[in-house]
Design an enzyme around this catalytic site. Structure first.
Site, PDB file in Angstrom:
ATOM      1  N   HIS A  78      59.814 -48.965  -2.758  1.00 53.75           N
ATOM      2  CA  HIS A  78      58.837 -48.812  -3.849  1.00 53.75           C
ATOM      3  C   HIS A  78      59.101 -47.584  -4.719  1.00 53.75           C
ATOM      4  O   HIS A  78      58.871 -47.628  -5.924  1.00 53.75           O
ATOM      5  CB  HIS A  78      57.424 -48.681  -3.271  1.00 53.75           C
ATOM      6  CG  HIS A  78      56.891 -49.947  -2.680  1.00 53.75           C
ATOM      7  ND1 HIS A  78      55.544 -50.184  -2.526  1.00 53.75           N
ATOM      8  CD2 HIS A  78      57.514 -51.046  -2.185  1.00 53.75           C
ATOM      9  CE1 HIS A  78      55.350 -51.380  -1.969  1.00 53.75           C
ATOM     10  NE2 HIS A  78      56.541 -51.917  -1.754  1.00 53.75           N
ATOM     11  N   CYS A  91      64.580 -29.935   8.690  1.00 53.11           N
ATOM     12  CA  CYS A  91      64.109 -28.572   8.934  1.00 53.11           C
ATOM     13  C   CYS A  91      63.100 -28.666  10.083  1.00 53.11           C
ATOM     14  O   CYS A  91      63.092 -29.648  10.816  1.00 53.11           O
ATOM     15  CB  CYS A  91      63.542 -27.927   7.661  1.00 53.11           C
ATOM     16  SG  CYS A  91      62.013 -28.608   7.024  1.00 53.11           S
TER      17      CYS A  91
HETATM   18  C1  RB5 Z   1      61.979 -22.555   9.961  1.00 52.43           C
HETATM   19  O1  RB5 Z   1      61.631 -21.727  11.016  1.00 52.43           O
HETATM   20  C2  RB5 Z   1      60.857 -23.481   9.525  1.00 52.43           C
HETATM   21  O2  RB5 Z   1      59.838 -22.736   8.963  1.00 52.43           O
HETATM   22  C3  RB5 Z   1      61.400 -24.517   8.576  1.00 52.43           C
HETATM   23  O3  RB5 Z   1      62.452 -25.180   9.173  1.00 52.43           O
HETATM   24  C4  RB5 Z   1      60.490 -25.672   8.170  1.00 52.43           C
HETATM   25  O4  RB5 Z   1      59.640 -26.046   9.172  1.00 52.43           O
HETATM   26  C5  RB5 Z   1      59.862 -25.607   6.882  1.00 52.43           C
HETATM   27  O5  RB5 Z   1      59.242 -26.583   6.439  1.00 52.43           O
END
Ligand code: RB5
Length: 168
Positions: A99, A66
């Protein structure tokens, strides 16, 4: 190793770069999406898909990408049996497995570049859990927290005698 990759809109481009590199390194890839085209494609959906694939045994491990890796880790860790971590250094990427039996690696596409992400993924997949002594004890302690929070597993429930056959 058979490994699932998944990403929200913030991580899809990096996921798509990782896939051929991990395949070239000999891993079998299961791409659980997304394709990055939908800005409302949020990380919990992809973290859940990846965690369920690990838990269901379709893959041995998963990598979720993400923006920061953090949201993916928070969401993936809500699944019983999933031990997810953000690791943006190679020490954590292998020590987390050795671990802590980390089975989901979370990466932040807005934090690291694709070369480091590739090294981290390869390091994570090459590492093996040291199923012994203090490591086993600590992983069991984590599982005990899970049990206390979530109650018995479906397997535990299945292991109970049928309702009518219980001694009074
Ligand atoms: C998406 O815009 C972003 O908020 C997400 O990918 C991430 O960073 C969340 O942890």
């Amino acid at each position: 190793m058979r490994v699932a990759l998944a990403a929200d809109h913030g991580g899809a481009a990096l996921k798509d770069e990782l896939i051929p590199r991990l395949a070239d390194a000999g891993h079998e890839i299961v791409d659980l999406g997304g394709d990055g085209s939908d800005p409302d494609d949020d990380y919990p959906k992809f973290a859940r898909r990846a965690g369920e694939a690990v838990r269901g045994g379709q893959v041995e491990r998963a990598i979720v990408v993400c923006g920061s890796g953090v949201g993916a880790a928070i969401a993936a860790n809500k699944l019983r049996g999933i031990r997810a971590g953000v690791a943006h250094d190679t020490y954590s990427a292998h020590q987390g497995v050795e671990h802590d039996d980390m089975n989901v690696l979370c990466l932040g596409a807005r934090v690291i570049g694709s070369a480091l992400a590739t090294e981290l993924a390869i390091t994570f997949l090459a590492a093996r859990y040291r199923d012994e002594g203090r490591f086993r004890r600590r992983v069991a302690e984590v599982a005990a927290i899970e049990d206390a929070e979530m109650g018995p597993t479906p397997a535990d429930l299945g292991a109970l005698p049928a309702e009518g056959s219980r001694p009074r």
